[in-house]
Design an enzyme around this catalytic site. Structure first.
Site, PDB file in Angstrom:
ATOM      1  N   ASP A  88      40.352  32.453   2.604  1.00 14.73           N
ATOM      2  CA  ASP A  88      40.974  32.897   1.352  1.00 14.73           C
ATOM      3  C   ASP A  88      42.385  32.310   1.248  1.00 14.73           C
ATOM      4  O   ASP A  88      42.954  31.846   2.241  1.00 14.73           O
ATOM      5  CB  ASP A  88      41.028  34.433   1.272  1.00 14.73           C
ATOM      6  CG  ASP A  88      41.860  35.054   2.379  1.00 14.73           C
ATOM      7  OD1 ASP A  88      41.766  34.597   3.543  1.00 14.73           O
ATOM      8  OD2 ASP A  88      42.626  36.001   2.098  1.00 14.73           O
ATOM      9  N   ASP A 118      47.736  26.683   4.383  1.00 20.61           N
ATOM     10  CA  ASP A 118      47.443  28.098   4.690  1.00 20.61           C
ATOM     11  C   ASP A 118      46.126  28.500   4.084  1.00 20.61           C
ATOM     12  O   ASP A 118      46.101  29.025   2.995  1.00 20.61           O
ATOM     13  CB  ASP A 118      48.600  28.962   4.169  1.00 20.61           C
ATOM     14  CG  ASP A 118      48.455  30.404   4.581  1.00 20.61           C
ATOM     15  OD1 ASP A 118      47.624  30.697   5.454  1.00 20.61           O
ATOM     16  OD2 ASP A 118      49.158  31.247   4.008  1.00 20.61           O
ATOM     17  N   GLU A 153      42.205  37.515   4.501  1.00 22.17           N
ATOM     18  CA  GLU A 153      43.363  37.567   5.410  1.00 22.17           C
ATOM     19  C   GLU A 153      44.632  37.893   4.649  1.00 22.17           C
ATOM     20  O   GLU A 153      45.507  38.578   5.148  1.00 22.17           O
ATOM     21  CB  GLU A 153      43.511  36.231   6.145  1.00 22.17           C
ATOM     22  CG  GLU A 153      44.479  36.280   7.319  1.00 22.17           C
ATOM     23  CD  GLU A 153      45.933  35.983   6.947  1.00 22.17           C
ATOM     24  OE1 GLU A 153      46.815  36.256   7.775  1.00 22.17           O
ATOM     25  OE2 GLU A 153      46.192  35.485   5.824  1.00 22.17           O
ATOM     26  N   GLU A 187      62.785  20.074  14.906  1.00 19.34           N
ATOM     27  CA  GLU A 187      63.770  19.132  15.416  1.00 19.34           C
ATOM     28  C   GLU A 187      65.149  19.729  15.260  1.00 19.34           C
ATOM     29  O   GLU A 187      65.523  20.195  14.184  1.00 19.34           O
ATOM     30  CB  GLU A 187      63.670  17.810  14.646  1.00 19.34           C
ATOM     31  CG  GLU A 187      62.298  17.197  14.810  1.00 19.34           C
ATOM     32  CD  GLU A 187      62.208  15.769  14.287  1.00 19.34           C
ATOM     33  OE1 GLU A 187      62.913  14.900  14.823  1.00 19.34           O
ATOM     34  OE2 GLU A 187      61.425  15.552  13.347  1.00 19.34           O
TER      35      GLU A 187
END
Ligand SMILES: [Zn+2]
Length: 443
Positions: A88, A118, A153, A187
């Site tokens: 999802d 995501d 989720e 970094e």
């Protein structure tokens, strides 16, 4: 050792091509939650995995929102490795995007679309790794490879990971989980580090109430305006000092970056002055966050409110509870003038940082990027890993999606945001990593 791995892990180029193609197709399934409607995407994945020899089950509470559990068994008992992902996504406003968020467009070396980071990108990389291995003739020598793709989720896992782990534990029990949470290169000060998310912060949401007395809005001094009393509260929440709490994962990260882990205030000051965007990423790892998100007061424009309610999303370092949240609230707002009622309390959890899974991730990354470090980190938010750690105390659950072409600051700024995208090179890198983890773990 290296020769053994390289013999059996499919070539980077073919993994990258396959993961890219898969991701573009996954993005075209609209799985915005709510309502999610994940079934067509899950069935698509099943049609790829079943013919490759995976035993597939679609398990769920409601027909439109199944979870996919795909299992490849080895001939002997051994560890179970689960490559985890959620299918999802959050919503997207096409008017704000420079491309169609559900077209899966390819441009500038990236796949664009809602879920690219995501986390359909990782789902695609995990699936590409599994299919690539099987096509090369690989099977687990021992144990099982599990691919688990959850629904729901983004809005609480009621139908997804939480339900699976609580109601179908025997279907998803495993020893190692690789999920989302970290992995893009960080970094700072000339050092490079890849984070492995071994822990998540807890969620302690609360409602803060101010009180006064009602009156006619035409006579502002007659009443006692509860909404006006929110002004200093909001100011303090917005500007207040961070409430630092010591915990092992940020300590490890700061040490890796060559920073002082004892004086967190001074360290954050130094990060802030040299790289404010990196500071925004690191600071929430170091303590309690208090983020006001919703406010309500009078329901009538001509009535001075006697009561105002502010909703605050509070996140607390792993394994700590409500008292730590309360201490941070008092330190930020003082003791008087408001009431606090907690509405959602879930303590964050963690896996050990020193495990064979960490060793394998480190070995892979060291070959890929010899001058970089690998370090445990804590996730600022929450992920499905939580439910696996909670249901299976022996299970080691990490968040790791390695990214070298896109760094952590850029990746973070694209999560849930406009023009979300992932470099195809990173899809290939991640797929190679997952293939190697499967080969090395299941033998
Ligand atoms: Zn996610």
């Amino acid at each position: 050792m290296a020769a053994h791995i390289l013999d059996r892990v499919p070539e980077r180029e073919s993994l990258e091509r396959r993961a890219t193609d898969l991701l573009r197709r996954l993005i075209r399934f609209d799985t915005v939650s709510p309502p999610g409607n994940e079934r067509p995407a899950q069935e698509f994945l099943r049609t790829l995995l079943e013919p490759a020899g995976f035993e597939c089950e679609l398990l769920g509470v409601v027909p439109e929102r199944p979870n996919l559990v795909a299992r490849l068994r080895g001939p002997a008992d051994g560890p179970r490795l689960c490559l985890l992902g959620h299918i999802d996504t959050v919503l997207a406003d096409p008017g704000e995007w420079s491309v169609d968020p559900w077209a899966g467009e390819l441009g500038g070396g990236c796949v664009w679309g809602r879920g690219a980071l995501d986390m359909k990108g990782q789902v695609a990389a995990e699936t590409a790794a599994a299919l690539g291995l099987v096509e090369e003739g690989w099977r687990p020598e021992a144990g099982e490879l599990l691919l688990v793709f959850t629904c729901d989720e983004e809005t609480g896992a009621t139908y997804g990971a939480r339900w699976l782990c609580e109601e179908e534990p025997d279907r998803v029990r495993c020893d190692f989980v690789v999920n989302e949470g970290a992995g893009a290169v960080m970094e700072f000060g000339g050092r490079r580090a890849y984070g492995v998310c071994v822990a998540e912060k807890g969620v302690f949401r609360f409602t803060l109430t101010t009180s006064g007395s009602a009156g006619h809005a035409s006579l502002p001094r007659i009443g006692d305006n509860a909404l006006v009393k929110m002004a200093p509260v909001l100011g303090a929440l917005g500007d207040g000092p961070t409430q630092y709490v010591r915990s092992p994962e940020p300590a490890a990260l700061l040490a890796t970056l060559g920073l002082d882990g004892d004086d967190l205030e001074a360290t954050m000051g130094a990060i802030q002055s040299s790289d404010p965007r990196f500071a925004a990423l690191v600071e929430p790892m170091l303590g309690v966050t208090l983020t006001p998100t919703m406010i309500a007061a009078s329901e009538k424009i001509n009535v001075i409110p006697s009561r105002s309610e502010l909703h605050v999303d509070c996140r607390v370092p792993p394994e700590l509870g409500e008292e730590v949240a309360r201490r941070a609230i008092h330190a930020t707002l003082g003791d008087d003038g408001y009431d606090v009622r907690f509405t959602e309390c879930v303590a964050g959890n963690r896996s050990p940082a020193d495990t064979p899974l960490m060793d394998r991730i480190r070995a892979f990354m060291t070959r890929e990027d010899p001058y970089a470090h690998v370090t445990p980190v804590v996730l600022q938010g929450f992920s499905d890993s939580h439910w696996w750690r909670r249901a299976f105390p022996e299970c080691v659950a990490y968040g790791f999606f390695p990214q070298r072409a896109m760094d952590a600051v850029e990746a973070m700024s694209l999560f849930h945001a406009v023009d979300e995208r992932v470099p195809v090179a990173d899809l290939g890198l991640a797929a190679s990593c997952y293939a190697e983890l499967a080969v090395e773990t299941l033998r």
